[in-house]
Design a protein around this motif. Sequence first.
Motif, PDB file in Angstrom:
ATOM      1  N   GLY A 133      -6.287 -11.135  -1.679  1.00 36.41           N
ATOM      2  CA  GLY A 133      -5.741 -10.001  -0.938  1.00 36.41           C
ATOM      3  C   GLY A 133      -5.720 -10.379   0.532  1.00 36.41           C
ATOM      4  N   ARG A 142      -6.335 -13.760  -9.231  1.00 29.24           N
ATOM      5  CA  ARG A 142      -5.977 -13.453 -10.618  1.00 29.24           C
ATOM      6  C   ARG A 142      -4.451 -13.358 -10.828  1.00 29.24           C
ATOM      7  NH1 ARG A 142      -5.602  -8.369 -13.514  1.00 29.24           N
ATOM      8  NH2 ARG A 142      -5.443  -7.487 -11.433  1.00 29.24           N
ATOM      9  N   ARG A 143      -3.752 -12.788  -9.819  1.00 26.61           N
ATOM     10  CA  ARG A 143      -2.302 -12.598  -9.985  1.00 26.61           C
ATOM     11  C   ARG A 143      -1.561 -13.925  -9.734  1.00 26.61           C
ATOM     12  NH1 ARG A 143       0.738  -8.423  -7.083  1.00 26.61           N
ATOM     13  NH2 ARG A 143       1.838  -8.098  -9.037  1.00 26.61           N
ATOM     14  N   ALA A 167      -2.657  -5.913  -2.547  1.00 30.68           N
ATOM     15  CA  ALA A 167      -1.820  -4.717  -2.411  1.00 30.68           C
ATOM     16  C   ALA A 167      -0.808  -4.860  -1.271  1.00 30.68           C
ATOM     17  CB  ALA A 167      -2.702  -3.498  -2.179  1.00 30.68           C
ATOM     18  N   LEU A 200      -2.446  -0.617  11.021  1.00 31.41           N
ATOM     19  CA  LEU A 200      -3.885  -0.840  11.155  1.00 31.41           C
ATOM     20  C   LEU A 200      -4.231  -2.322  11.315  1.00 31.41           C
ATOM     21  CD1 LEU A 200      -4.984   1.668   8.344  1.00 31.41           C
ATOM     22  CD2 LEU A 200      -4.688   2.118  10.776  1.00 31.41           C
ATOM     23  N   TRP A 220       3.366   3.450  13.740  1.00 31.30           N
ATOM     24  CA  TRP A 220       3.526   2.744  12.463  1.00 31.30           C
ATOM     25  C   TRP A 220       4.824   1.955  12.476  1.00 31.30           C
ATOM     26  CZ3 TRP A 220      -0.022   2.671   8.413  1.00 31.30           C
ATOM     27  CH2 TRP A 220      -1.145   3.472   8.616  1.00 31.30           C
ATOM     28  N   MET A 224       5.586  -6.085   3.333  1.00 31.77           N
ATOM     29  CA  MET A 224       4.154  -6.351   3.576  1.00 31.77           C
ATOM     30  C   MET A 224       3.767  -7.759   3.120  1.00 31.77           C
ATOM     31  SD  MET A 224       3.110  -3.590   5.054  1.00 31.77           S
ATOM     32  CE  MET A 224       1.356  -3.301   5.008  1.00 31.77           C
ATOM     33  N   GLY A 280      -7.969 -16.068 -12.357  1.00 33.82           N
ATOM     34  CA  GLY A 280      -8.899 -14.930 -12.321  1.00 33.82           C
ATOM     35  C   GLY A 280     -10.339 -15.387 -12.506  1.00 33.82           C
ATOM     36  N   LEU A 320     -16.080  -3.124  -9.172  1.00 35.07           N
ATOM     37  CA  LEU A 320     -15.544  -4.139 -10.097  1.00 35.07           C
ATOM     38  C   LEU A 320     -16.427  -5.389 -10.057  1.00 35.07           C
ATOM     39  CD1 LEU A 320     -11.774  -5.062 -10.411  1.00 35.07           C
ATOM     40  CD2 LEU A 320     -13.519  -6.806 -10.533  1.00 35.07           C
ATOM     41  N   THR A 356      -3.348   8.548  -6.136  1.00 35.34           N
ATOM     42  CA  THR A 356      -2.065   7.986  -5.692  1.00 35.34           C
ATOM     43  C   THR A 356      -1.137   7.634  -6.850  1.00 35.34           C
ATOM     44  OG1 THR A 356      -3.305   6.943  -3.909  1.00 35.34           O
ATOM     45  CG2 THR A 356      -1.096   6.089  -4.334  1.00 35.34           C
ATOM     46  N   HIS A 399     -10.214   0.722  -2.216  1.00 39.93           N
ATOM     47  CA  HIS A 399     -11.411   0.138  -2.855  1.00 39.93           C
ATOM     48  C   HIS A 399     -12.609   1.079  -2.727  1.00 39.93           C
ATOM     49  CE1 HIS A 399     -10.231  -4.436  -2.629  1.00 39.93           C
ATOM     50  NE2 HIS A 399      -9.214  -3.679  -3.043  1.00 39.93           N
ATOM     51  N   GLY A 426     -10.431   0.742   3.847  1.00 37.04           N
ATOM     52  CA  GLY A 426      -9.089   0.383   3.385  1.00 37.04           C
ATOM     53  C   GLY A 426      -8.023   0.356   4.459  1.00 37.04           C
TER      54      GLY A 426
HETATM   55  C1  LIG Z   1      -0.002   2.051  -3.350  1.00 35.13           C
HETATM   56  C2  LIG Z   1      -0.696   1.662  -2.093  1.00 35.13           C
HETATM   57  C3  LIG Z   1      -0.157   2.006  -0.869  1.00 35.13           C
HETATM   58  C4  LIG Z   1      -0.810   1.650   0.302  1.00 35.13           C
HETATM   59  N1  LIG Z   1      -0.199   1.871   1.499  1.00 35.13           N
HETATM   60  C5  LIG Z   1      -0.725   1.323   2.613  1.00 35.13           C
HETATM   61  C6  LIG Z   1       0.028   1.263   3.799  1.00 35.13           C
HETATM   62  O1  LIG Z   1       1.181   1.647   3.823  1.00 35.13           O
HETATM   63  N2  LIG Z   1      -0.551   0.714   4.899  1.00 35.13           N
HETATM   64  C7  LIG Z   1      -1.826   0.227   4.896  1.00 35.13           C
HETATM   65  O2  LIG Z   1      -2.313  -0.247   5.927  1.00 35.13           O
HETATM   66  N3  LIG Z   1      -2.553   0.242   3.758  1.00 35.13           N
HETATM   67  C8  LIG Z   1      -2.016   0.743   2.620  1.00 35.13           C
HETATM   68  N4  LIG Z   1      -2.692   0.698   1.455  1.00 35.13           N
HETATM   69  C9  LIG Z   1      -4.070   0.214   1.461  1.00 35.13           C
HETATM   70  C10 LIG Z   1      -4.124  -1.285   1.570  1.00 35.13           C
HETATM   71  O3  LIG Z   1      -3.042  -1.863   0.936  1.00 35.13           O
HETATM   72  C11 LIG Z   1      -5.403  -1.821   0.941  1.00 35.13           C
HETATM   73  O4  LIG Z   1      -6.529  -1.132   1.450  1.00 35.13           O
HETATM   74  C12 LIG Z   1      -5.538  -3.302   1.262  1.00 35.13           C
HETATM   75  O5  LIG Z   1      -4.338  -3.998   0.978  1.00 35.13           O
HETATM   76  C13 LIG Z   1      -6.660  -3.908   0.459  1.00 35.13           C
HETATM   77  O6  LIG Z   1      -6.751  -5.253   0.825  1.00 35.13           O
HETATM   78  P1  LIG Z   1      -7.896  -6.187   0.286  1.00 35.13           P
HETATM   79  O7  LIG Z   1      -7.566  -7.559   0.680  1.00 35.13           O
HETATM   80  O8  LIG Z   1      -9.214  -5.649   0.711  1.00 35.13           O
HETATM   81  O9  LIG Z   1      -7.853  -6.011  -1.288  1.00 35.13           O
HETATM   82  P2  LIG Z   1      -6.654  -6.212  -2.322  1.00 35.13           P
HETATM   83  O10 LIG Z   1      -5.356  -6.197  -1.651  1.00 35.13           O
HETATM   84  O11 LIG Z   1      -6.890  -5.204  -3.387  1.00 35.13           O
HETATM   85  O12 LIG Z   1      -6.900  -7.668  -2.879  1.00 35.13           O
HETATM   86  C14 LIG Z   1      -7.864  -7.953  -3.842  1.00 35.13           C
HETATM   87  C15 LIG Z   1      -7.353  -9.142  -4.619  1.00 35.13           C
HETATM   88  O13 LIG Z   1      -8.319  -9.507  -5.598  1.00 35.13           O
HETATM   89  C16 LIG Z   1      -7.619  -9.901  -6.772  1.00 35.13           C
HETATM   90  N5  LIG Z   1      -8.522  -9.839  -7.913  1.00 35.13           N
HETATM   91  C17 LIG Z   1      -8.967  -8.744  -8.594  1.00 35.13           C
HETATM   92  N6  LIG Z   1      -9.796  -9.108  -9.579  1.00 35.13           N
HETATM   93  C18 LIG Z   1      -9.886 -10.466  -9.529  1.00 35.13           C
HETATM   94  C19 LIG Z   1     -10.591 -11.434 -10.288  1.00 35.13           C
HETATM   95  N7  LIG Z   1     -11.379 -11.089 -11.310  1.00 35.13           N
HETATM   96  N8  LIG Z   1     -10.438 -12.749  -9.973  1.00 35.13           N
HETATM   97  C20 LIG Z   1      -9.647 -13.133  -8.939  1.00 35.13           C
HETATM   98  N9  LIG Z   1      -8.952 -12.245  -8.192  1.00 35.13           N
HETATM   99  C21 LIG Z   1      -9.081 -10.933  -8.472  1.00 35.13           C
HETATM  100  C22 LIG Z   1      -6.489  -8.902  -6.837  1.00 35.13           C
HETATM  101  O14 LIG Z   1      -5.462  -9.352  -7.700  1.00 35.13           O
HETATM  102  C23 LIG Z   1      -6.075  -8.839  -5.379  1.00 35.13           C
HETATM  103  O15 LIG Z   1      -5.124  -9.823  -5.077  1.00 35.13           O
HETATM  104  C24 LIG Z   1      -2.043   0.986   0.253  1.00 35.13           C
HETATM  105  C25 LIG Z   1      -2.567   0.597  -0.971  1.00 35.13           C
HETATM  106  C26 LIG Z   1      -1.889   0.916  -2.140  1.00 35.13           C
HETATM  107  C27 LIG Z   1      -2.437   0.469  -3.454  1.00 35.13           C
END
Ligand SMILES: Cc1cc2nc3c(=O)[nH]c(=O)nc-3n(C[C@H](O)[C@H](O)[C@H](O)COP(=O)(O)OP(=O)(O)OC[C@H]3O[C@@H](n4cnc5c(N)ncnc54)[C@H](O)[C@@H]3O)c2cc1C
Length: 535
Positions: A12, A34-35, A41, A62, A238, A245, A268, A303, A331, A472, A510
């Motif tokens: 992510g 994993r993906r 996201a 942000l 914004w 993204m 994964g 998780l 959501t 999260h 988040g």
């Molecule tokens: C529908 C939606 C709309 C949103 N809109 C906005 C917005 O417009 N603007 C904004 O700022 N924020 C927005 N957010 C919030 C923001 O996108 C998230 O808070 C942020 O992207 C999370 O980033 P992260 O890197 O912490 O986690 P994530 O992006 O969740 O990344 C975690 C990664 O871990 C991977 N993973 C999971 N399990 C495993 C495993 N077992 N092994 C290996 N990899 C694994 C996942 O595939 C993923 O790639 C939105 C989120 C969503 C879902």
Amino acid sequence: MNETDVVIIGAGHNGLTCAAYLAMAGLRVQVVERRKVVGGAAVTEEFHPGFRNSVAAYTVSLLNPKVVSDLRLAEHGLRIVERRAQNFLPSPDGSYLLTGEGRTRDSVAKLSTRDAAHIDVFSRELEVIADVLRQFVLRAPPNLVEGFGTRSITEAFNALGTANILRRLTLEQQRSLLDLFTRSAGEMLDERFENDLVKALFGFDAIVGNYASPYAAGSAYVMLHHAFGEVNGKKGVWGHAIGGMGAITQAMAQAARGHGAEIETDAGVREVIVENDRAAGVILDDGRAIRARYVASNVNPKLLYTQLVPQDALTPEFLQRITRWRNGSGTFRMNVALNALPSFTALPGAGDHLTAGIIIAPDLGYMDRAWLDARAHGWSREPIVEVLIPSTLDSSLAPEGQHVASLFCQHVAPELPDGKSWDDHREEVADLMIATVDNYAPGFASSVIGRQILSPLDLERQFGLLGGDIFHGALTLNQLFSARPMLGHADYRGPLKGLYHCGSGAHPGGGVTGAPGHNAAQAILADHRALFTAR
Ligand SMILES: Cc1cc2nc3c(=O)[nH]c(=O)nc-3n(C[C@H](O)[C@H](O)[C@H](O)COP(=O)(O)OP(=O)(O)OC[C@H]3O[C@@H](n4cnc5c(N)ncnc54)[C@H](O)[C@@H]3O)c2cc1C
């Protein structure tokens, strides 16, 4: 078997940010995702032939400016543009509110001269406290530690630093801060404004990703959380990343790789290896092991601890608490391909308002009812929908003359009542979301030529977002700041040595910020330096 300094679970945007900082400091870093694509996201995908969109997170503000500059994201191709108008709120009675630089006050004045006199004061009140939050974003919150030792001394200094930031506020500003952290947005807005659309403008930010009424205590914090961003130096604004993204996370991946990090997709993690109470690497779904001195987790903390860390490596107390970690942002997300732009009854035809976040939730009562209905029925039958049409700012997303829109729909139950499954109700709820927009922009439904639907269950399956929680874990007071993800672990260090939290389940939570990834990297580097100084 592979061996490296740091293995990061998840690519992510926070995992990638963490990887880039660690690789920049000279550590060997391996990211496993994993993906099939990096970005979590924050991705751009083709959801209908010829139509691409930011399929989950859809708008940027942000993202921390220090992360943008340290990772040289602009040099890696990132370009962020402002919307030509910030928000457009149509009302069923034909009135509307249109906000943005140089427009907000006049638009509010058409609805209420009293509110026009108050809006700048309230915006400034929010801005002052948002400025405080900005100072906390890139620093670990004070962590509670037991006993007396080096860690407790470090934490005492950290607490002192935090207190010093707060001490600079006047007493009145400290009162504001307390209000914004604890009260409901609804109460605060009712006290200040009389017009429904003006209240809805701020109230919407209080329920985005927050499965709660705008009258729920603590919802004012979520409103504030959405105000601490900026675009190209303009606070609270914004914008849109050209290419969606995914352009942010592609640039981050390039930055990390440029410094030597390895990133593997379709990889994964099945289990975290624990040896002598220490995280020592990971085992992948295909059985391969990667041993590492440090393991950083980008996934939701629940998780991590309920699915990836062996249960016997954790104390029952820790396990019980993390099992209660509250997920579920309420959501429902859709991406639609359009053969024409919508025309809103309140403001027909094309215009800057079509570049704005278009909020369909005309008053706080509507949002409150949406929450109550979703709790009883599983989804609100008069749902809250934000429509964003990024192709009005970025022609790379859709064929010429056609468009893509994000529908960010709020207040659906993370799990449906009476044992019903989202798999059986996804299409019906998607029809409802489109019909809701059509009520305000007749003809919208017939312009939809393709759609992608992401229910809370789909968000969990595709992105690993438990309960479809976009952050999260809920941004409630008991899950924020020193309590994110748990008192005693706010310093990005987990309960096992060598295990770190670098995702949105850590402070400051988040949003596409890069901050947890940045802060976790600092914690890992501090421990790494301490290890070598001690030798
Ligand atoms: C529908 C939606 C709309 C949103 N809109 C906005 C917005 O417009 N603007 C904004 O700022 N924020 C927005 N957010 C919030 C923001 O996108 C998230 O808070 C942020 O992207 C999370 O980033 P992260 O890197 O912490 O986690 P994530 O992006 O969740 O990344 C975690 C990664 O871990 C991977 N993973 C999971 N399990 C495993 C495993 N077992 N092994 C290996 N990899 C694994 C996942 O595939 C993923 O790639 C939105 C989120 C969503 C879902």
